[in-house]
Motif scaffolding. Structure first.
Motif, PDB file in Angstrom:
ATOM      1  N   SER B  94       0.333  -0.919  -0.173  1.00  0.00           N
ATOM      2  CA  SER B  94       0.144   0.459  -0.009  1.00  0.00           C
ATOM      3  C   SER B  94       0.961   1.194   0.193  1.00  0.00           C
ATOM      4  O   SER B  94       1.922   1.370   0.835  1.00  0.00           O
ATOM      5  N   TRP B  95       0.669   2.265  -0.678  1.00  0.00           N
ATOM      6  CA  TRP B  95       1.361   3.001  -0.229  1.00  0.00           C
ATOM      7  C   TRP B  95       0.067   4.520  -0.721  1.00  0.00           C
ATOM      8  O   TRP B  95      -0.693   4.639  -1.231  1.00  0.00           O
ATOM      9  N   HIS B  96       0.352   5.290  -0.213  1.00  0.00           N
ATOM     10  CA  HIS B  96      -0.193   7.026  -0.195  1.00  0.00           C
ATOM     11  C   HIS B  96       1.219   8.373  -0.854  1.00  0.00           C
ATOM     12  O   HIS B  96       1.632   8.327  -0.263  1.00  0.00           O
ATOM     13  N   SER B  97       0.049   9.000  -1.152  1.00  0.00           N
ATOM     14  CA  SER B  97       0.939  10.571  -1.337  1.00  0.00           C
ATOM     15  C   SER B  97      -0.054  11.654  -0.382  1.00  0.00           C
ATOM     16  O   SER B  97      -1.179  11.639  -0.978  1.00  0.00           O
ATOM     17  N   ASN B  98       0.319  12.138  -0.815  1.00  0.00           N
ATOM     18  CA  ASN B  98      -0.459  13.343   0.011  1.00  0.00           C
ATOM     19  C   ASN B  98      -0.909  14.581  -1.719  1.00  0.00           C
ATOM     20  O   ASN B  98      -1.958  15.576  -1.686  1.00  0.00           O
ATOM     21  N   ALA B  99      -0.255  14.127  -2.128  1.00  0.00           N
ATOM     22  CA  ALA B  99      -0.584  15.110  -3.758  1.00  0.00           C
ATOM     23  C   ALA B  99      -0.275  13.748  -4.918  1.00  0.00           C
ATOM     24  O   ALA B  99       0.737  12.965  -5.219  1.00  0.00           O
ATOM     25  N   ARG B 124      -0.603   7.779 -12.679  1.00  0.00           N
ATOM     26  CA  ARG B 124      -0.285   8.978 -11.221  1.00  0.00           C
ATOM     27  C   ARG B 124      -1.268   9.113 -10.567  1.00  0.00           C
ATOM     28  O   ARG B 124      -2.588   9.212 -11.213  1.00  0.00           O
ATOM     29  N   MET B 125      -0.741   8.864  -9.694  1.00  0.00           N
ATOM     30  CA  MET B 125      -2.055   8.709  -8.308  1.00  0.00           C
ATOM     31  C   MET B 125      -2.057   9.390  -7.290  1.00  0.00           C
ATOM     32  O   MET B 125      -0.522   9.052  -7.374  1.00  0.00           O
ATOM     33  N   LEU B 126      -2.902   9.242  -6.459  1.00  0.00           N
ATOM     34  CA  LEU B 126      -2.693   9.373  -4.107  1.00  0.00           C
ATOM     35  C   LEU B 126      -2.250   8.696  -4.308  1.00  0.00           C
ATOM     36  O   LEU B 126      -1.800   8.535  -2.997  1.00  0.00           O
ATOM     37  N   GLY B 127      -2.720   6.963  -4.575  1.00  0.00           N
ATOM     38  CA  GLY B 127      -2.318   5.748  -4.250  1.00  0.00           C
ATOM     39  C   GLY B 127      -2.282   5.057  -4.143  1.00  0.00           C
ATOM     40  O   GLY B 127      -3.736   4.942  -5.421  1.00  0.00           O
ATOM     41  N   ASP B 135       7.218 -12.209 -11.723  1.00  0.00           N
ATOM     42  CA  ASP B 135       7.610 -13.253 -12.377  1.00  0.00           C
ATOM     43  C   ASP B 135       8.520 -13.628 -12.752  1.00  0.00           C
ATOM     44  O   ASP B 135       9.578 -14.738 -13.065  1.00  0.00           O
ATOM     45  N   PHE B 136      10.277 -13.171 -11.828  1.00  0.00           N
ATOM     46  CA  PHE B 136      11.232 -13.896 -12.237  1.00  0.00           C
ATOM     47  C   PHE B 136      11.902 -13.560 -10.669  1.00  0.00           C
ATOM     48  O   PHE B 136      11.779 -11.980 -10.488  1.00  0.00           O
ATOM     49  N   ASP B 137      13.156 -13.420 -10.667  1.00  0.00           N
ATOM     50  CA  ASP B 137      13.938 -13.671 -10.107  1.00  0.00           C
ATOM     51  C   ASP B 137      14.894 -12.466 -10.131  1.00  0.00           C
ATOM     52  O   ASP B 137      14.962 -11.830 -11.338  1.00  0.00           O
ATOM     53  N   GLY B 138      15.200 -11.456  -8.916  1.00  0.00           N
ATOM     54  CA  GLY B 138      15.244  -9.251  -9.626  1.00  0.00           C
ATOM     55  C   GLY B 138      15.500  -8.913  -8.327  1.00  0.00           C
ATOM     56  O   GLY B 138      14.568  -9.122  -7.185  1.00  0.00           O
ATOM     57  N   MET B 139      14.964  -7.996  -8.426  1.00  0.00           N
ATOM     58  CA  MET B 139      15.074  -5.788  -7.527  1.00  0.00           C
ATOM     59  C   MET B 139      13.482  -5.817  -8.154  1.00  0.00           C
ATOM     60  O   MET B 139      13.278  -5.952  -9.218  1.00  0.00           O
ATOM     61  N   HIS B 140      12.431  -5.530  -7.037  1.00  0.00           N
ATOM     62  CA  HIS B 140      10.660  -5.031  -7.921  1.00  0.00           C
ATOM     63  C   HIS B 140      10.739  -4.250  -6.537  1.00  0.00           C
ATOM     64  O   HIS B 140      11.195  -4.263  -5.418  1.00  0.00           O
ATOM     65  N   GLY B 141      10.084  -3.359  -7.619  1.00  0.00           N
ATOM     66  CA  GLY B 141       9.423  -2.204  -6.702  1.00  0.00           C
ATOM     67  C   GLY B 141       9.304  -0.949  -6.941  1.00  0.00           C
ATOM     68  O   GLY B 141       8.749  -0.647  -8.401  1.00  0.00           O
ATOM     69  N   TRP B 142       9.313  -0.018  -6.702  1.00  0.00           N
ATOM     70  CA  TRP B 142       8.775   1.934  -7.316  1.00  0.00           C
ATOM     71  C   TRP B 142       9.641   2.540  -7.792  1.00  0.00           C
ATOM     72  O   TRP B 142      10.453   2.679  -7.244  1.00  0.00           O
ATOM     73  N   PHE B 143       8.746   2.777  -8.631  1.00  0.00           N
ATOM     74  CA  PHE B 143       9.534   4.727  -8.856  1.00  0.00           C
ATOM     75  C   PHE B 143       8.765   5.666  -8.386  1.00  0.00           C
ATOM     76  O   PHE B 143       7.640   5.667  -9.364  1.00  0.00           O
ATOM     77  N   PHE B 144       9.677   6.813  -8.158  1.00  0.00           N
ATOM     78  CA  PHE B 144       7.993   7.635  -7.277  1.00  0.00           C
ATOM     79  C   PHE B 144       8.669   8.455  -7.959  1.00  0.00           C
ATOM     80  O   PHE B 144      10.303   9.288  -7.655  1.00  0.00           O
TER      81      PHE B 144
END
Lengths: 213, 189
Positions: B94-99, B124-127, B135-144
């Motif tokens: 879960s993630w959220h942002s104030n804008a 582009r979202m607030l959360g 689906d495969f081995d590796g680094m998984h995550g978010w760019f903001f």
């Protein structure tokens, strides 16, 4: 993701979930499924090719196909209506065997080896019964609503006949053309030997399925 | 063509032999995982029938970990937060942002050339919240990235089967390892 090889084929899983969501009579979905099952079913198609292979007169084609239709309609409707529980693998193995039988018969095998043969018209009716049982097990594999069962069953059966008609028209046209070729007798023998091989493969496939799953 | 009885029998025998060969060389290894001649392994077709669809249960060797972080982003500043997952490993997030913030959930396969990544969810979202299965081995995550004119704050919480991760700010990774043995009991070995 790989789709399983369609040999003794089932109704695809997306179609299954659609059908299971239905409650009540649904003429066209079942008709479509019946037609699709026939047109995409290599086992039914190969048997039909074997049946009409040496039939040169339209009258004979109509007679044999009618006997086949009568046979499979009987067991399809009775099998589903009375909830007959048959093993899909074994029924499909018999369907594969029907192809081997028909190819062997087309090669003149029963007369040459045994000196006698079963009337082909009787055999096509008998194997029609087996093919119908195969259709019944496929339809039963889906959780069918009892609501509108008979309507849906008949719709499926009508679809099967429509699909069979389409496949037959193509097969008969191709076979008629082949007959005028100079090497026809040799080619016909080779074609029926290949048909027999395909039948053996289907039998082996279904029996392996029966013993390993 | 009229065949003699012996011609017919040899034809039938040949037909059966070819059928059995095709069956045991190709079909049963591929379709039933039954490989009596070893040809399935040789040709790499053994196990083709093994269904590799999304499963309801993926058993893990390790316990799950939770990780939470908060980032302050000035206009046009960006950040990445990633976790090392093996294939089938999951994250509940879960993630959220104030804008409104630009985000990209993506993954870099292990050993892949730098810059090679696969995106799974962007916008582009607030959360956003959900379940992610690697689906495969590796680094998984978010760019903001903050594309607005105001400073903003993004808070992200994840739970999943990872032991390490990294936060990249300004191109430099700040790796974190969850090494507390209390937190990371090995379930097998």
């Amino acid at each position: 993701m790989l789709a399983p090889l369609v040999l003794g084929h089932n109704i695809s899983s997306s179609n299954t979930s659609f059908i299971e969501g239905l409650d009540g009579p649904a003429v066209f979905p079942f008709m479509y499924l019946g037609a699709k099952h026939m047109v995409t079913g290599i086992d039914h198609l190969l048997y039909l090719v074997g049946v009409v292979f040496f039939l040169a007169r339209v009258k004979d084609i109509v007679l044999f196909v009618s006997l086949f239709t009568l046979g499979h309609s009987l067991t399809l409707i009775a099998g589903v209506a009375f909830a007959v529980e048959a093993n899909t693998w074994l029924v499909d193995a018999i369907i594969g065997l029907s192809i081997v039988y028909k190819a062997f018969e087309n090669l003149g095998g029963f007369d040459a080896v045994f000196g006698a043969s079963i009337n082909p018209a009787v055999a096509v009716f008998g194997f029609g019964l087996a093919h119908g049982l195969g259709l019944a097990t496929k339809l039963q594999a889906m959780t069918l609503s009892t609501e509108g069962l008979i309507t849906n069953l008949i719709s499926f059966n009508v679809g099967v006949e429509l699909g069979q008609f389409v496949a037959l028209v193509i097969a008969v046209l191709v076979l008629f053309r082949l007959r005028s070729r100079p090497n026809y007798e040799f080619e016909a023998t080779q074609a029926n030997t290949l048909l027999m091989t395909a039948g053996f493969i289907l039998v082996g496939y279904q029996l392996t399925g029966f013993f390993t799953t | 063509m009229k065949l003699t009885a012996s011609a017919l029998m040899s034809r039938t025998a040949a037909s059966l032999t070819v059928a059995l060969a095709i069956l045991f060389v190709f079909i049963t290894p591929a379709e039933f995982d039954f490989d009596p001649l070893g040809t399935g392994t040789l040709l790499g077709i053994k196990g083709l029938s093994t269904v590799t669809e999304v499963r309801s249960v993926n058993i893990s060797d390790i316990t799950h970990t939770s990780h939470a972080s908060t980032f302050h982003l000035t206009p046009f500043e960006s950040i990445e937060v990633k976790y090392r997952l093996i294939k089938g490993g999951g994250l509940v997030f879960s993630w959220h942002s104030n804008a409104e913030v630009l985000y990209d959930l993506h993954a870099e396969p292990k050993g892949a050339t730098k810059g090679i990544a696969e995106s799974f969810d962007q916008g582009r979202m607030l959360g956003r919240a959900g379940t992610y299965i690697a689906d495969f081995d590796g680094m998984h995550g978010w760019f903001f990235e903050n594309r607005g004119g105001e400073n903003l704050t993004v808070t992200i919480r994840v739970s999943g089967f990872f032991r390490e991760g990294a936060v990249y700010r300004g191109g430099y990774p700040d790796r974190f390892v969850i090494s507390d043995p209390e937190l990371t009991p090995k379930l097998t070995e």
